[in-house]
Design a protein around this motif. Sequence first.
Motif, short mmCIF file in Angstrom:
data_model
loop_
_atom_site.label_atom_id
_atom_site.label_comp_id
_atom_site.label_asym_id
_atom_site.label_seq_id
_atom_site.Cartn_x
_atom_site.Cartn_y
_atom_site.Cartn_z
N TRP A 38 0.85 -1.38 0.03
CA TRP A 38 -0.03 0.18 -0.06
C TRP A 38 0.84 1.18 0.14
CZ3 TRP A 38 -5.04 0.33 -0.73
CH2 TRP A 38 -6.05 -0.97 -0.21
N ASP A 41 -3.86 5.23 -0.26
CA ASP A 41 -5.02 4.60 -0.69
C ASP A 41 -4.87 3.93 -2.16
OD1 ASP A 41 -6.51 5.16 1.37
OD2 ASP A 41 -7.15 7.22 0.51
N VAL A 42 -3.66 3.64 -2.39
CA VAL A 42 -3.30 2.64 -3.68
C VAL A 42 -2.49 1.61 -3.50
CG1 VAL A 42 -2.23 3.19 -5.86
CG2 VAL A 42 -3.09 4.94 -5.00
N HIS A 44 -0.33 -1.19 -4.85
CA HIS A 44 0.62 -1.89 -5.98
C HIS A 44 0.65 -3.21 -5.88
CE1 HIS A 44 1.61 2.46 -7.14
NE2 HIS A 44 1.29 2.56 -5.71
N HIS A 53 -1.94 -1.41 -10.25
CA HIS A 53 -2.52 -0.98 -9.20
C HIS A 53 -3.83 -0.75 -8.79
CE1 HIS A 53 -2.12 2.73 -11.59
NE2 HIS A 53 -3.13 3.08 -10.90
N ALA A 55 -6.45 1.73 -7.13
CA ALA A 55 -6.55 3.00 -6.41
C ALA A 55 -7.96 3.39 -5.87
CB ALA A 55 -6.39 4.17 -7.47
N THR A 57 -10.87 5.78 -4.15
CA THR A 57 -11.06 6.88 -3.76
C THR A 57 -12.77 6.99 -3.01
OG1 THR A 57 -12.81 7.30 -5.77
CG2 THR A 57 -10.35 7.95 -5.90
#
Length: 90
Positions: A38, A41-42, A44, A53, A55, A57
């Motif tokens: 991490w 908030d992404v 990989h 990745h 992502a 929101t």
Amino acid sequence: MSTIDIRHAHSLPLAQARKAVEGVATKLGDKFGMDYRWEGDVLHFVRSGVDGHIALTPQQVQVTAKLGFLLSAMKGPIESEIRRVLDERF
């Protein structure tokens, strides 16, 4: 090299969405030897033939992945499975 780019709306609180993504990443890691980490908030992820990745929101999950030569032939089924899992989890 093929690219996958999927955007999926969600209405979960961000912490709950993160737990859902973490659960998927853990299963994929165990099943396919995928490493992940991490950064904010992404999430990989990487393994031989895949680099991408996820992502998060407050209203959307975006999955982006570059597929190597061998996995490029499986792009359609891989995208379908990602969409199925996103529908199930979110």
